[in-house]
Design a protein around this motif. Structure first.
Motif, PDB file in Angstrom:
ATOM      1  N   SER A 139       6.375   5.132  -6.582  1.00  0.00           N
ATOM      2  CA  SER A 139       4.711   4.879  -6.789  1.00  0.00           C
ATOM      3  C   SER A 139       3.108   5.945  -6.607  1.00  0.00           C
ATOM      4  CB  SER A 139       4.878   3.303  -6.194  1.00  0.00           C
ATOM      5  OG  SER A 139       3.796   2.620  -7.030  1.00  0.00           O
ATOM      6  N   SER A 140       3.434   6.009  -5.280  1.00  0.00           N
ATOM      7  CA  SER A 140       2.878   6.343  -4.533  1.00  0.00           C
ATOM      8  C   SER A 140       2.076   7.858  -4.603  1.00  0.00           C
ATOM      9  CB  SER A 140       2.359   5.527  -3.593  1.00  0.00           C
ATOM     10  OG  SER A 140       1.142   7.083  -2.411  1.00  0.00           O
ATOM     11  N   ALA A 141       1.476   8.761  -4.940  1.00  0.00           N
ATOM     12  CA  ALA A 141       1.038  10.280  -5.624  1.00  0.00           C
ATOM     13  C   ALA A 141       1.445  10.532  -3.765  1.00  0.00           C
ATOM     14  CB  ALA A 141       0.479  10.899  -6.449  1.00  0.00           C
ATOM     15  N   ALA A 142       0.909  10.039  -2.776  1.00  0.00           N
ATOM     16  CA  ALA A 142       0.288   9.671  -1.694  1.00  0.00           C
ATOM     17  C   ALA A 142       1.483  11.161  -0.980  1.00  0.00           C
ATOM     18  CB  ALA A 142      -0.227   9.050  -0.755  1.00  0.00           C
ATOM     19  N   ALA A 143       3.174  10.427  -0.959  1.00  0.00           N
ATOM     20  CA  ALA A 143       4.104  10.815  -1.219  1.00  0.00           C
ATOM     21  C   ALA A 143       4.083  12.720  -1.665  1.00  0.00           C
ATOM     22  CB  ALA A 143       5.182   9.965  -1.527  1.00  0.00           C
ATOM     23  N   LEU A 144       3.682  13.038  -2.376  1.00  0.00           N
ATOM     24  CA  LEU A 144       4.041  13.536  -3.231  1.00  0.00           C
ATOM     25  C   LEU A 144       4.639  15.668  -2.365  1.00  0.00           C
ATOM     26  CD1 LEU A 144       2.484  13.795  -6.492  1.00  0.00           C
ATOM     27  CD2 LEU A 144       5.293  13.589  -6.152  1.00  0.00           C
ATOM     28  N   PRO A 145       3.568  15.076  -1.054  1.00  0.00           N
ATOM     29  CA  PRO A 145       3.434  16.765  -0.105  1.00  0.00           C
ATOM     30  C   PRO A 145       4.200  16.211   0.942  1.00  0.00           C
ATOM     31  CG  PRO A 145       0.886  16.125  -0.420  1.00  0.00           C
ATOM     32  CD  PRO A 145       1.861  14.799  -0.927  1.00  0.00           C
ATOM     33  N   PRO A 181       0.510  -1.457  -0.225  1.00  0.00           N
ATOM     34  CA  PRO A 181       0.047   0.246  -0.051  1.00  0.00           C
ATOM     35  C   PRO A 181       1.155   1.345  -0.050  1.00  0.00           C
ATOM     36  CG  PRO A 181       0.084  -0.277   2.130  1.00  0.00           C
ATOM     37  CD  PRO A 181       0.694  -2.148   1.607  1.00  0.00           C
ATOM     38  N   PRO A 182       0.136   2.115  -0.393  1.00  0.00           N
ATOM     39  CA  PRO A 182       0.801   4.070  -0.369  1.00  0.00           C
ATOM     40  C   PRO A 182       1.460   3.918   1.331  1.00  0.00           C
ATOM     41  CG  PRO A 182      -1.233   3.830  -1.215  1.00  0.00           C
ATOM     42  CD  PRO A 182      -1.013   2.623  -0.808  1.00  0.00           C
ATOM     43  N   GLU A 183       1.114   3.834   2.083  1.00  0.00           N
ATOM     44  CA  GLU A 183       1.364   3.654   3.444  1.00  0.00           C
ATOM     45  C   GLU A 183       2.896   2.992   3.636  1.00  0.00           C
ATOM     46  OE1 GLU A 183       0.493   1.883   8.305  1.00  0.00           O
ATOM     47  OE2 GLU A 183      -0.158   1.705   6.990  1.00  0.00           O
ATOM     48  N   ALA A 184       2.912   2.113   2.559  1.00  0.00           N
ATOM     49  CA  ALA A 184       4.832   2.024   3.259  1.00  0.00           C
ATOM     50  C   ALA A 184       5.616   3.081   2.388  1.00  0.00           C
ATOM     51  CB  ALA A 184       4.624  -0.305   2.154  1.00  0.00           C
ATOM     52  N   GLU A 185       5.184   3.563   1.450  1.00  0.00           N
ATOM     53  CA  GLU A 185       5.994   4.073   0.411  1.00  0.00           C
ATOM     54  C   GLU A 185       6.402   5.205   1.389  1.00  0.00           C
ATOM     55  OE1 GLU A 185       6.711   4.853  -3.444  1.00  0.00           O
ATOM     56  OE2 GLU A 185       4.006   3.540  -3.544  1.00  0.00           O
ATOM     57  N   LEU A 186       5.186   5.821   1.821  1.00  0.00           N
ATOM     58  CA  LEU A 186       4.879   7.404   2.437  1.00  0.00           C
ATOM     59  C   LEU A 186       5.946   6.551   4.863  1.00  0.00           C
ATOM     60  CD1 LEU A 186       1.169   8.111   2.970  1.00  0.00           C
ATOM     61  CD2 LEU A 186       2.993   9.695   2.369  1.00  0.00           C
ATOM     62  N   THR A 187       5.677   5.692   4.736  1.00  0.00           N
ATOM     63  CA  THR A 187       6.934   5.849   5.914  1.00  0.00           C
ATOM     64  C   THR A 187       7.725   5.524   5.736  1.00  0.00           C
ATOM     65  OG1 THR A 187       4.093   4.257   6.724  1.00  0.00           O
ATOM     66  CG2 THR A 187       6.914   4.203   8.006  1.00  0.00           C
ATOM     67  N   ALA A 188       8.404   4.332   4.524  1.00  0.00           N
ATOM     68  CA  ALA A 188      10.328   4.872   4.105  1.00  0.00           C
ATOM     69  C   ALA A 188      10.476   5.974   4.560  1.00  0.00           C
ATOM     70  CB  ALA A 188       9.994   4.141   3.492  1.00  0.00           C
ATOM     71  N   ASP A 194      -3.429   3.688  -9.299  1.00  0.00           N
ATOM     72  CA  ASP A 194      -5.145   3.753 -10.080  1.00  0.00           C
ATOM     73  C   ASP A 194      -4.544   4.881 -11.129  1.00  0.00           C
ATOM     74  OD1 ASP A 194      -5.466   5.907  -8.566  1.00  0.00           O
ATOM     75  OD2 ASP A 194      -5.726   4.165  -7.191  1.00  0.00           O
ATOM     76  N   GLU A 195      -5.416   4.972 -12.133  1.00  0.00           N
ATOM     77  CA  GLU A 195      -5.655   6.326 -12.917  1.00  0.00           C
ATOM     78  C   GLU A 195      -5.527   7.802 -11.572  1.00  0.00           C
ATOM     79  OE1 GLU A 195      -9.592   6.037 -15.016  1.00  0.00           O
ATOM     80  OE2 GLU A 195      -8.287   4.482 -16.306  1.00  0.00           O
ATOM     81  N   HIS A 196      -6.581   7.523 -10.916  1.00  0.00           N
ATOM     82  CA  HIS A 196      -6.015   9.145 -10.278  1.00  0.00           C
ATOM     83  C   HIS A 196      -5.012   9.370 -10.232  1.00  0.00           C
ATOM     84  CE1 HIS A 196      -6.701  12.659  -7.887  1.00  0.00           C
ATOM     85  NE2 HIS A 196      -7.106  11.789  -6.486  1.00  0.00           N
ATOM     86  N   ASN A 197      -3.654   8.259  -9.044  1.00  0.00           N
ATOM     87  CA  ASN A 197      -2.514   7.992  -8.779  1.00  0.00           C
ATOM     88  C   ASN A 197      -1.722   8.964  -9.911  1.00  0.00           C
ATOM     89  OD1 ASN A 197      -0.738   7.270  -6.410  1.00  0.00           O
ATOM     90  ND2 ASN A 197      -0.337   6.674  -8.364  1.00  0.00           N
ATOM     91  N   ARG A 198      -2.021   8.121 -11.400  1.00  0.00           N
ATOM     92  CA  ARG A 198      -1.454   7.974 -11.953  1.00  0.00           C
ATOM     93  C   ARG A 198      -0.791   9.834 -12.327  1.00  0.00           C
ATOM     94  NH1 ARG A 198      -3.241   6.333 -17.867  1.00  0.00           N
ATOM     95  NH2 ARG A 198      -5.190   7.822 -16.709  1.00  0.00           N
TER      96      ARG A 198
END
Length: 452
Positions: A244-250, A216-223, A293-297
């Motif tokens: 991979s995860s846009a959640a980490a951009l901020p 999940p995105p949480e794996a990237e965010l935490t690392a 997913d598409e939105h993440n892309r």
């Protein structure tokens, strides 16, 4: 801009050449492998060879791909320097930097680096540099590998998938950053947190959705948060690989705004593919971290446009067809990695054009940007004095991907059957078309230390 009317080795007339970030008509002169002059189109320069690009072709700098797994020696059946660098040239890439795994031995000490050089030297069709590795067993001795010329040090924060390249735990990550800060070395990081991955582990199978759920995105965010804390504490510098995860951009944007020395990349497969269109059992799409997913892309594209992301590089990570496809579609067992070195430019340009993004922006992310990131001052730009690494590119020409026609060693591609736009017509390495002779050089961290 410097003019010369003395005879040169190559003259290229182009209706559009990428110069100073914009396309304009120009005549380019090449002498002794370097760009000797940039003059107005049609200037009467004399050259041993004169090339006039065809209508619809543009002249661009060769791409620089700082994230390539060549796998030789040790796993040359997956890929090797001959096949990888031929594929690079076919895709407009004139410089690659090889990752320290999945070769055997991995590039974790000067002796292993020397073996890589011996393997690469006689069969490199483009220029090749090397990353070193930071693993638990070589912490405290990274300076020797740095002094041997590697461009920086790759580490994993979760298991790499190969036993000979173990990951760093949080204390070891901090130790590596502190050690590298002593000589301003660069740490490049596969950022997924193992505890998060363990908590989301499932039984695999053929469901792509379940595979994505397991990483999940949480794996990237935490690392990534751990890396940011580490560079804040040590004053070091780090680079996030294959975001991979846009959640980490901020998180990345905030670290940059704070003045921390952090950069980040993403890859063509994250920008052009999406989970909604990956069939169950289609393990050719498996990579870690996964295609989301598409939105993440769409958000990743925005991260490039606003400068949060710095580079687009391939993360070319091939394997044999048996390892990729031989497990009846089980994502838990198939090897992870996208084989995309030859197709990166066409893939990204095809999607960029659909989004109204100019080719000059794409080349900033794939040519001048990676060259600057790696400290390769003579690469990635059409400027007097730079290496004459040039590409005749037809941005409007279309083709359909046929894996068997690619120069990659194994005919496995996540892009099989894709209709793409943008064809490489000719690739010049230091003013000579890439052909049947391996003319690539081995590069060290400082450009002026490159060796023939």
């Amino acid at each position: 801009m410097t003019a010369t009317h003395d005879p040169v080795d190559l003259v290229v007339h182009a209706d559009a050449a990428l110069i100073d970030g914009a396309f304009r008509p120009a005549t380019i002169a090449v002498r002794a492998g370097a760009i000797a002059a940039i003059e107005p189109l049609g200037s009467p320069l004399e050259g041993r060879e004169i090339v006039r690009l065809a209508p619809g072709e543009v002249l661009i700098p060769g791409l620089v791909d700082t994230h390539v797994h060549v796998n030789e020696p040790g796993r040359t059946e997956w890929e090797g320097f001959a096949s990888a660098t031929r594929a690079a040239a076919a895709g407009g890439v004139t410089t690659i930097i090889d990752m320290p795994l999945n070769s055997i031995p991995p590039t974790v000490d000067p002796a292993a680096l020397a073996r890589k050089r011996v393997a690469a030297a006689p069969q490199a069709f483009v220029d090749v540099g090397f990353w070193g590795g930071a693993v638990p067993g070589n912490l405290g001795s990274l300076r020797a590998l740095h002094d041997a010329g590697v461009f920086g040090f790759k580490c994993f924060l979760s298991p790499s998938g190969v036993d000979e390249f173990p990951h760093l735990d949080p204390a070891q990550l901090l130790a590596a950053l502190r050690e590298l800060a002593e000589f301003d070395g660069l740490l490049i990081v596969h950022a997924e947190d193992p505890a998060v991955l363990d908590a989301h582990e499932n039984d695999g199978g053929t469901s792509y959705a379940r595979f994505v759920d397991s990483r999940p995105p949480e794996a990237e965010l935490t690392a990534i948060g751990r890396v940011i804390d580490g560079i804040r504490e040590t004053g070091g510098r780090a680079h996030i690989l294959h975001l991979s995860s846009a959640a980490a951009l901020p998180l990345i944007a905030a670290a940059k705004a704070e003045g921390l020395r952090l950069t980040a990349e993403t890859c063509p497969h994250y920008l052009t593919l999406d989970a909604e269109h990956i069939p169950d059992g289609a393990t050719e799409f498996k990579c870690c971290p996964p295609i989301r997913d598409e939105h993440n892309r769409d958000l990743l594209w925005q991260g490039l446009l606003d400068g949060t992301l710095d580079l687009v590089v391939s993360d070319h990570s091939p394997a044999t067809a048996e390892l990729k496809l031989g497990f009846d579609g089980d994502f838990g067992r198939a090897w992870g990695g996208i084989s995309g070195l030859q197709l990166g430019l066409a893939n990204v340009w095809t999607d960029a054009a659909r989004r109204g993004i100019g080719l000059e922006r794409v080349l900033g992310w794939m040519s001048s940007g990676p060259a600057g990131f790696a400290g390769l001052a003579s690469k990635g730009r059409i400027v007097v004095g730079a290496d004459a690494d040039l590409v005749a590119f037809a941005p409007d020409a279309a083709f359909t991907v046929e894996p068997a026609a690619l120069a990659h060693k194994n005919p496995v591609s996540a892009y099989a059957g894709a209709a793409l736009t943008g064809v490489v017509r000719t690739t010049w390495l230091r003013g000579i078309p890439v052909g049947d002779e391996a003319r690539g050089r081995l590069l060290e961290r400082a450009e002026d230390r490159s060796t023939a």
